[in-house]
Design a protein around this motif. Structure first.
Motif, PDB file in Angstrom:
ATOM      1  N   LYS A   1     -10.299  12.950   0.411  1.00 53.09           N
ATOM      2  CA  LYS A   1     -11.205  12.525   1.485  1.00 53.09           C
ATOM      3  C   LYS A   1     -10.572  11.323   2.193  1.00 53.09           C
ATOM      4  O   LYS A   1     -10.256  10.313   1.540  1.00 53.09           O
ATOM      5  CB  LYS A   1     -12.573  12.139   0.912  1.00 53.09           C
ATOM      6  N   GLY A   2     -10.365  11.430   3.496  1.00 52.50           N
ATOM      7  CA  GLY A   2      -9.798  10.284   4.208  1.00 52.50           C
ATOM      8  C   GLY A   2      -9.461  10.625   5.645  1.00 52.50           C
ATOM      9  O   GLY A   2      -9.581  11.771   6.092  1.00 52.50           O
ATOM     10  N   ASP A   3      -8.986   9.581   6.334  1.00 57.35           N
ATOM     11  CA  ASP A   3      -8.788   9.630   7.780  1.00 57.35           C
ATOM     12  C   ASP A   3      -7.298   9.760   8.091  1.00 57.35           C
ATOM     13  O   ASP A   3      -6.491   9.013   7.517  1.00 57.35           O
ATOM     14  CB  ASP A   3      -9.335   8.288   8.334  1.00 57.35           C
ATOM     15  N   ILE A   4      -6.937  10.639   9.005  1.00 54.56           N
ATOM     16  CA  ILE A   4      -5.511  10.771   9.365  1.00 54.56           C
ATOM     17  C   ILE A   4      -4.988   9.501  10.048  1.00 54.56           C
ATOM     18  O   ILE A   4      -3.788   9.315  10.169  1.00 54.56           O
ATOM     19  CB  ILE A   4      -5.215  12.010  10.247  1.00 54.56           C
TER      20      ILE A   4
ATOM     21  N   TRP B   1      -0.233  10.441  15.943  1.00 56.28           N
ATOM     22  CA  TRP B   1       0.878   9.473  15.888  1.00 56.28           C
ATOM     23  C   TRP B   1       1.131   9.021  14.447  1.00 56.28           C
ATOM     24  O   TRP B   1       2.280   8.988  13.982  1.00 56.28           O
ATOM     25  CB  TRP B   1       0.535   8.285  16.800  1.00 56.28           C
ATOM     26  N   ASN B   2       0.068   8.705  13.730  1.00 57.60           N
ATOM     27  CA  ASN B   2       0.224   8.254  12.339  1.00 57.60           C
ATOM     28  C   ASN B   2       0.885   9.342  11.482  1.00 57.60           C
ATOM     29  O   ASN B   2       1.806   9.062  10.715  1.00 57.60           O
ATOM     30  CB  ASN B   2      -1.149   7.856  11.771  1.00 57.60           C
ATOM     31  N   LEU B   3       0.442  10.585  11.651  1.00 56.20           N
ATOM     32  CA  LEU B   3       1.028  11.686  10.869  1.00 56.20           C
ATOM     33  C   LEU B   3       2.499  11.891  11.243  1.00 56.20           C
ATOM     34  O   LEU B   3       3.348  12.148  10.382  1.00 56.20           O
ATOM     35  CB  LEU B   3       0.251  12.986  11.115  1.00 56.20           C
TER      36      LEU B   3
ATOM     37  N   ASP C   1      -2.090   3.551   5.194  1.00 53.44           N
ATOM     38  CA  ASP C   1      -1.758   3.440   3.767  1.00 53.44           C
ATOM     39  C   ASP C   1      -2.046   4.744   3.034  1.00 53.44           C
ATOM     40  O   ASP C   1      -1.253   5.195   2.207  1.00 53.44           O
ATOM     41  CB  ASP C   1      -2.566   2.301   3.112  1.00 53.44           C
ATOM     42  N   LEU C   2      -3.183   5.332   3.362  1.00 53.93           N
ATOM     43  CA  LEU C   2      -3.557   6.578   2.678  1.00 53.93           C
ATOM     44  C   LEU C   2      -2.545   7.685   2.988  1.00 53.93           C
ATOM     45  O   LEU C   2      -2.079   8.392   2.087  1.00 53.93           O
ATOM     46  CB  LEU C   2      -4.975   7.016   3.102  1.00 53.93           C
ATOM     47  N   VAL C   3      -2.191   7.836   4.254  1.00 53.55           N
ATOM     48  CA  VAL C   3      -1.262   8.917   4.620  1.00 53.55           C
ATOM     49  C   VAL C   3       0.110   8.648   3.994  1.00 53.55           C
ATOM     50  O   VAL C   3       0.780   9.565   3.498  1.00 53.55           O
ATOM     51  CB  VAL C   3      -1.192   9.103   6.159  1.00 53.55           C
ATOM     52  N   ASP C   4       0.501   7.386   3.946  1.00 56.43           N
ATOM     53  CA  ASP C   4       1.764   7.020   3.298  1.00 56.43           C
ATOM     54  C   ASP C   4       1.733   7.424   1.824  1.00 56.43           C
ATOM     55  O   ASP C   4       2.684   8.017   1.290  1.00 56.43           O
ATOM     56  CB  ASP C   4       1.985   5.503   3.444  1.00 56.43           C
TER      57      ASP C   4
END
Ligand code: NAD
Ligand code: TYD
Length: 342
Positions: A60-63, A109-111, A67-70
């Motif tokens: 569960k989380g935001d793209i 962009w983050n992805l 930190d989470l995506v990393d």
């Protein structure tokens, strides 16, 4: 057997959940990490049957969360990213575009940044035919100019071109797909087809915008999922592929087909004020994908009948949604959507 990991974002939504079901059912060498924020459109019930599945993991989380995506990239090392995560409803974007710009541009962009840092085999950006804007004549191929006309399609166009820029600038293995209007099971009942099916089942009015003569191309969601996997396997890096159902229909005709299937009276149709900036017609030329070897397999009349049957059988699924978030949101913003039959 070596299991390849796909990071699928927005996998609790309509198309993402159908895609994950399709992959886990048909591709035994692929494991899925599903990153989903669980907005109003992300429903864990959609993938309930895969809880505990050895090749499926939910986060569960935001793209947009760096930190989470990393952390996901460093632990899971995905070979492929399929980015479905988005705010996806035009009417909501007209009401408030903030979340659209955040997720549909900044999230992409983050992805892309994390994919660039860690490296991967393919980055699939799920875009939409709406980036071309209204098509008055003919059909848009992939080189057709982008002229999005509402905050949803404009933010999707931003994410679409940002992804392409990472191919040109950094040589990343990006592919962009632009599909037409999807229909099928598990679609949140605020979009045309599920809204009208469920309203008809409740004997509520079907709110047709303007004169109802707008046209959309309809693509069955399972055809869409097959096309995406085909493109992951066979598509060329840096390319954009239109994905069409090759089935253009006038909204009013779709509305009448639904009423006919359900044997409900035509007087349930209620003409309401048109959507601002409403695109009159979308039409896709998907010959590039057809030449690559994929064509849609499902017939609209049959697909629509099966979809209606799915909503009839799964009434607990949509009744729970319509009596919860849906009701609160539409009471506040478009109360006529909840109107009862006179
Ligand atoms: P949907 O609204 O049903 O699902 C979107 C999912 O994304 C939800 O599960 C939601 O919780 C999740 N999400 C939203 N913001 C997020 C964030 N910041 N981080 C992580 N997860 C987030 O949408 P859909 O109809 O399944 O569409 C999926 C994708 O396909 C979208 O990118 C959309 O633009 C594109 N698309 C849709 C259609 C269509 O007809 N539905 C057609 C062409 C393209
Ligand atoms: P929608 O499902 O919102 O998809 P999109 O706007 O992304 O194409 O709408 C499909 C078509 O149906 C579009 O022309 C708007 C129209 N429409 C209505 O007439 N009434 C409605 O209540 C809705 C939701 C859509």
């Amino acid at each position: 057997m070596n299991v390849k990991t796909y990071l699928v974002t927005g996998g609790l939504g309509f198309i993402g959940s159908n895609f994950i079901r399709h992959i886990l059912t048909h591709q035994s060498h692929i494991g899925i990490v599903n990153l989903d924020k669980m907005t109003y459109a992300g429903n864990p019930v959609n993938l309930k049957e895969f809880e505990g599945h050895e090749r499926y993991r939910f986060v569960k989380g935001d793209i947009c969360d760096r930190d989470l995506v990393d952390d996901i990239f460093s632990r899971q090392k995905p070979a492929v990213v399929v980015n479905f995560a988005a705010e996806s409803h035009v009417d909501r974007s007209i009401e408030d575009a903030a979340g659209f710009i955040k997720t549909d541009i900044e999230g992409v962009w983050n992805l892309l940044e994390k994919s660039r840092t860690y490296g991967l085999e393919k980055f699939i950006q799920i875009s939409t035919d709406e980036v071309y804007g209204a098509i008055t004549e003919g059909a848009a191929d992939e080189n057709y100019p982008l002229k999005p006309s509402n905050p949803y399609s404009a933010s999707k166009a931003g994410g679409d071109r940002l992804a392409f820029s990472y191919f040109v600038t950094y040589g990343m293995p990006v592919i962009v797909t632009r599909a037409s209007n999807n229909y099928g099971p598990f679609q949140y009942p605020e979009k045309l087809i599920p809204l009208f099916i469920t309203n008809a089942l409740e004997d509520r009015k079907l709110p047709v915008y303007g004169d109802g003569r707008q046209r959309r191309d309809w693509l069955h969601v399972v055809d869409h999922c097959e096309a995406i996997q085909y493109i992951i396997e066979k598509g060329a890096e840096g390319e954009t592929y239109n994905i069409a159902g090759n089935c253009e229909k006038v909204n009013l005709d779709v509305t009448e087909m639904i009423l006919d299937i359900l044997k409900k009276p035509k007087d349930l149709i209620s003409y309401v004020k048109d959507r601002p900036g409403h695109d009159r017609r979308y039409s896709l030329d998907a010959n590039k994908l057809f030449a690559l070897g994929w064509k849609p397999g499902r017939n609209f009349e049959e697909g629509l009948r099966e979809t209606v049957e799915w909503y009839v059988k799964n009434d607990r699924w949509w009744r729970k949604i319509k009596s919860g978030e849906f009701r609160e949101y539409y009471k506040k913003h478009y109360s006529w959507r909840l109107e009862d039959k006179e």
